[in-house]
Design a protein around this motif. Structure first.
Motif, PDB file in Angstrom:
ATOM      1  N   ARG A 278      40.668  38.449  46.089  1.00 54.04           N
ATOM      2  CA  ARG A 278      42.023  38.353  46.622  1.00 54.04           C
ATOM      3  C   ARG A 278      42.874  39.487  46.080  1.00 54.04           C
ATOM      4  N   ALA A 279      43.530  40.193  46.971  1.00 54.38           N
ATOM      5  CA  ALA A 279      44.299  41.373  46.562  1.00 54.38           C
ATOM      6  C   ALA A 279      45.483  41.025  45.682  1.00 54.38           C
ATOM      7  N   ASP A 280      46.034  39.801  45.810  1.00 52.78           N
ATOM      8  CA  ASP A 280      47.270  39.471  45.096  1.00 52.78           C
ATOM      9  C   ASP A 280      47.054  38.778  43.766  1.00 52.78           C
ATOM     10  N   GLU A 281      45.798  38.597  43.361  1.00 54.95           N
ATOM     11  CA  GLU A 281      45.518  38.003  42.049  1.00 54.95           C
ATOM     12  C   GLU A 281      45.435  39.094  40.986  1.00 54.95           C
ATOM     13  N   PRO A 282      45.850  38.800  39.744  1.00 48.39           N
ATOM     14  CA  PRO A 282      45.646  39.768  38.659  1.00 48.39           C
ATOM     15  C   PRO A 282      44.161  40.086  38.477  1.00 48.39           C
ATOM     16  N   VAL A 283      43.858  41.350  38.285  1.00 45.91           N
ATOM     17  CA  VAL A 283      42.478  41.739  38.031  1.00 45.91           C
ATOM     18  C   VAL A 283      42.046  41.178  36.677  1.00 45.91           C
ATOM     19  N   VAL A 284      40.778  40.774  36.600  1.00 49.68           N
ATOM     20  CA  VAL A 284      40.261  40.158  35.376  1.00 49.68           C
ATOM     21  C   VAL A 284      38.869  40.718  35.103  1.00 49.68           C
ATOM     22  N   HIS A 285      38.443  40.632  33.846  1.00 47.89           N
ATOM     23  CA  HIS A 285      37.142  41.144  33.406  1.00 47.89           C
ATOM     24  C   HIS A 285      37.076  42.663  33.448  1.00 47.89           C
ATOM     25  N   VAL A 286      38.130  43.304  32.949  1.00 41.50           N
ATOM     26  CA  VAL A 286      38.101  44.751  32.730  1.00 41.50           C
ATOM     27  C   VAL A 286      38.258  45.011  31.237  1.00 41.50           C
ATOM     28  N   CYS A 287      37.613  46.050  30.762  1.00 39.74           N
ATOM     29  CA  CYS A 287      37.705  46.388  29.346  1.00 39.74           C
ATOM     30  C   CYS A 287      38.924  47.277  29.102  1.00 39.74           C
ATOM     31  N   TRP A 288      39.201  47.542  27.842  1.00 39.21           N
ATOM     32  CA  TRP A 288      40.366  48.345  27.459  1.00 39.21           C
ATOM     33  C   TRP A 288      40.257  49.756  28.027  1.00 39.21           C
ATOM     34  N   TYR A 289      39.061  50.321  28.019  1.00 38.15           N
ATOM     35  CA  TYR A 289      38.890  51.671  28.546  1.00 38.15           C
ATOM     36  C   TYR A 289      39.201  51.724  30.040  1.00 38.15           C
ATOM     37  N   GLU A 290      38.787  50.711  30.779  1.00 44.19           N
ATOM     38  CA  GLU A 290      39.090  50.661  32.206  1.00 44.19           C
ATOM     39  C   GLU A 290      40.596  50.532  32.433  1.00 44.19           C
ATOM     40  N   ALA A 291      41.249  49.663  31.647  1.00 49.78           N
ATOM     41  CA  ALA A 291      42.694  49.496  31.764  1.00 49.78           C
ATOM     42  C   ALA A 291      43.418  50.800  31.448  1.00 49.78           C
ATOM     43  N   GLN A 292      42.955  51.484  30.419  1.00 53.67           N
ATOM     44  CA  GLN A 292      43.559  52.757  30.019  1.00 53.67           C
ATOM     45  C   GLN A 292      43.401  53.803  31.126  1.00 53.67           C
ATOM     46  N   ALA A 293      42.229  53.846  31.756  1.00 59.37           N
ATOM     47  CA  ALA A 293      41.991  54.810  32.824  1.00 59.37           C
ATOM     48  C   ALA A 293      42.860  54.507  34.041  1.00 59.37           C
ATOM     49  N   TYR A 294      42.962  53.249  34.406  1.00 60.98           N
ATOM     50  CA  TYR A 294      43.829  52.892  35.537  1.00 60.98           C
ATOM     51  C   TYR A 294      45.262  53.321  35.253  1.00 60.98           C
ATOM     52  N   ALA A 295      45.751  53.033  34.051  1.00 67.05           N
ATOM     53  CA  ALA A 295      47.127  53.380  33.711  1.00 67.05           C
ATOM     54  C   ALA A 295      47.359  54.879  33.845  1.00 67.05           C
ATOM     55  N   ALA A 296      46.404  55.685  33.392  1.00 69.98           N
ATOM     56  CA  ALA A 296      46.537  57.141  33.515  1.00 69.98           C
ATOM     57  C   ALA A 296      46.567  57.558  34.980  1.00 69.98           C
ATOM     58  N   GLN A 362      54.613  36.227  34.658  1.00 72.18           N
ATOM     59  CA  GLN A 362      53.240  35.878  34.285  1.00 72.18           C
ATOM     60  C   GLN A 362      52.762  36.592  33.022  1.00 72.18           C
ATOM     61  N   LEU A 363      53.662  36.625  32.055  1.00 73.07           N
ATOM     62  CA  LEU A 363      53.293  37.157  30.732  1.00 73.07           C
ATOM     63  C   LEU A 363      52.429  36.167  29.962  1.00 73.07           C
ATOM     64  N   ILE A 364      52.559  34.896  30.265  1.00 72.46           N
ATOM     65  CA  ILE A 364      51.777  33.850  29.614  1.00 72.46           C
ATOM     66  C   ILE A 364      50.801  33.280  30.634  1.00 72.46           C
ATOM     67  N   GLY A 365      49.530  33.157  30.249  1.00 67.40           N
ATOM     68  CA  GLY A 365      48.513  32.613  31.133  1.00 67.40           C
ATOM     69  C   GLY A 365      47.939  33.645  32.086  1.00 67.40           C
ATOM     70  N   ASP A 366      47.084  33.188  32.974  1.00 67.15           N
ATOM     71  CA  ASP A 366      46.389  34.006  33.985  1.00 67.15           C
ATOM     72  C   ASP A 366      45.353  34.936  33.382  1.00 67.15           C
ATOM     73  N   VAL A 367      45.764  36.035  32.720  1.00 68.96           N
ATOM     74  CA  VAL A 367      44.810  36.961  32.104  1.00 68.96           C
ATOM     75  C   VAL A 367      45.355  37.429  30.758  1.00 68.96           C
ATOM     76  N   TRP A 368      44.466  37.560  29.786  1.00 68.19           N
ATOM     77  CA  TRP A 368      44.824  38.258  28.556  1.00 68.19           C
ATOM     78  C   TRP A 368      45.161  39.703  28.911  1.00 68.19           C
ATOM     79  N   ARG A 426      34.505  43.011  28.138  1.00 72.16           N
ATOM     80  CA  ARG A 426      35.100  42.573  29.396  1.00 72.16           C
ATOM     81  C   ARG A 426      34.523  41.257  29.896  1.00 72.16           C
ATOM     82  N   GLN A 427      33.695  40.593  29.082  1.00 69.07           N
ATOM     83  CA  GLN A 427      33.270  39.241  29.449  1.00 69.07           C
ATOM     84  C   GLN A 427      34.394  38.233  29.218  1.00 69.07           C
ATOM     85  N   ILE A 428      35.399  38.639  28.449  1.00 72.58           N
ATOM     86  CA  ILE A 428      36.578  37.814  28.229  1.00 72.58           C
ATOM     87  C   ILE A 428      37.474  37.867  29.470  1.00 72.58           C
ATOM     88  N   PHE A 429      38.451  36.968  29.550  1.00 76.51           N
ATOM     89  CA  PHE A 429      39.319  36.892  30.724  1.00 76.51           C
ATOM     90  C   PHE A 429      40.480  37.879  30.558  1.00 76.51           C
TER      91      PHE A 429
END
Length: 445
Positions: A278-296, A362-368, A426-429
């Motif tokens: 679903r396009a409107d759900e927060p992405v989940v199961h990404v690692c810190w490196y993936e998050a960092q790359a997306y942000a860049a 949605q700072l609390i819940g959904d995804v770490w 990234r096995q974590i939520f």
């Protein structure tokens, strides 16, 4: 559980509150371990995770160590198994080879320990020493069991075979959420001195002065992340740090964990069932490196931990830091996607009652949510009641995650709660939101 204005808990309600929280945690543990057979309980579904039966007995062993033996001063129930269930002595990958308690014996052990805990709960004095003040030791054990329940939920996500866990879908979006929120420059109080069950790494409260910054009003969604993939996000080295690119190449990362390409679309395997992403759900199961790359790629960065906490707790009207984005009251089903009520993140805009005063959702819940900050102690940190909960993880190898996930229990989630993990996990939520420095025309005090 709320403290009084003085930071103390109402004593006449404390025993009942502890009993309820202990029972809630145990009911969840039972659910997660009774929906599979003994073979599934003793199987290791990933070298990153313990067999479920290890977690089952481990929560009982910690309860025995801290409540039965330490708080209660009672004779050990099973001191012969202490080393088997010591997380520091037994790496996860090696636990299947240990002579672990069989499922029936593990359940009987937990029941015996809990009976002794109920017995001592009737007699304990909550003011006799810091470990039991305001029921802290009991709260620590409640949170420990709920944290392992979330770990077991992550193990369920990794197991093969038909679905065994079921839950209703989260609520749909009810409000339109903007793209970004400006957080003005200035001081705020980070951490806590008053939350009675706050853990050592959340303490002490201290003032932090931040320049103005802009933070995403919601976590990054699947749709936004899919655009990153489609634009060559996993093939363009320029978006990645050197360590991140090395990890991406070595592990052949090309999408979030559990995703598969279905032509022009994506599907996601969630607890044994495939469904369209679903396009409107927060992405989940990404690692810190993936998050960092997306942000860049997005022209932004990950928020620092202090930026995340100010966005979540600071009230611009009063200048004080709230316990949660919505205030000091405990979370309800209207505020956040917690407690394993649902088995996936909710669409952006599903919890308007949980938004911060500045309009961050949605700072609390959904995804770490990954932050850019390495895990360490707040200024004035003091280990309590043991170094192995937090202090041994300080030093830069771990990155801080904040906010909790759909699999986090409300007892182990608040505006000051801190989680941490390796940047490759990234096995974590885990998901994230982005931030950026405010431009001169946006900044104000």
């Amino acid at each position: 559980m709320r403290a009084s204005q003085s930071g103390r808990v109402d004593g006449e309600q404390l025993r009942d509150h502890i009993a309820v929280e202990l029972a809630r945690a145990r009911a969840r543990t039972a659910l997660l371990t009774e929906v599979v057979d003994d073979a599934d309980l003793t199987r290791q579904h990933s070298p990153l995770m313990s067999p479920l039966v290890w977690d089952l007995a481990h929560v009982g062993n910690q309860e025995e160590l801290w409540l039965v033996r330490d708080v209660g001063g009672r004779e050990p129930v099973r001191c012969d198994i202490d080393e088997l269930y010591d997380a520091f002595k037994q790496p996860r990958r090696d636990r299947p080879a240990l002579p672990l308690l069989p499922p029936a014996e593990a359940r009987a052990y937990l029941a015996t320990v809990r009976d002794k805990v109920h017995d001592l709960l009737d007699a304990v004095t909550f003011t006799e020493r810091p470990l039991v003040a305001d029921g802290f030791a009991f709260g620590m054990i409640v949170q420990h069991e709920q944290q392992h329940d979330e770990t077991m939920l992550a193990t369920h996500q990794l197991r093969s075979g038909p679905a065994v866990l079921h839950a209703p879908a989260p609520p749909e979006s009810s409000v339109r959420v903007g793209a970004e929120v400006l957080v003005p420059a200035g001081e705020f109080t980070m951490g806590t001195d008053t939350d009675p069950w706050a853990l050592d790494n959340e303490r002490p409260a201290h003032r932090v002065d931040l320049p103005a910054y802009v933070i995403d009003a919601a976590p990054v969604t699947n749709g936004q992340y899919a655009a990153f993939i489609a634009d060559g996000g996993y093939t363009e080295q320029r978006w990645w740090s050197a360590a991140g690119w090395e990890h991406r190449v070595r592990e052949q990362l090309s999408a979030p964990m559990h995703w598969r390409s279905d032509g022009d679309d994506w599907s996601y395997r969630r607890f044994g069932q495939w469904a369209r992403v679903r396009a409107d759900e927060p992405v989940v199961h990404v690692c810190w490196y993936e998050a960092q790359a997306y942000a860049a790629w997005a022209g932004k960065r990950l928020p620092t931990e202090a930026e995340w906490e100010k966005a979540a707790r600071w009230d611009p009207t009063t200048g004080r830091s709230r316990r949660y984005p919505w205030g000091d009251d405990d979370p309800t089903e209207a505020h956040a996607n917690l407690d394993q009520r649902h088995l996936r993140p909710a669409p952006v805009g599903a919890y308007p009652a949980g938004a911060s005063p500045l309009g961050v959702h949605q700072l609390i819940g959904d995804v770490w949510e990954w932050t850019s900050t390495a895990f360490g102690g707040h200024p004035g940190f003091a280990a309590f009641p043991y170094r192995e909960y937090s202090e041994v993880f300080f030093g830069g190898d771990y990155r801080v995650l904040r906010g909790g996930s759909f699999g986090t229990d409300r007892s182990a989630c608040r505006g000051t709660f801190r989680n941490w993990d390796y940047p490759i996990r990234r096995q974590i939520f885990s998901g994230f939101r982005c931030a950026r420095d405010a431009r001169p025309d946006e900044s104000y005090r």
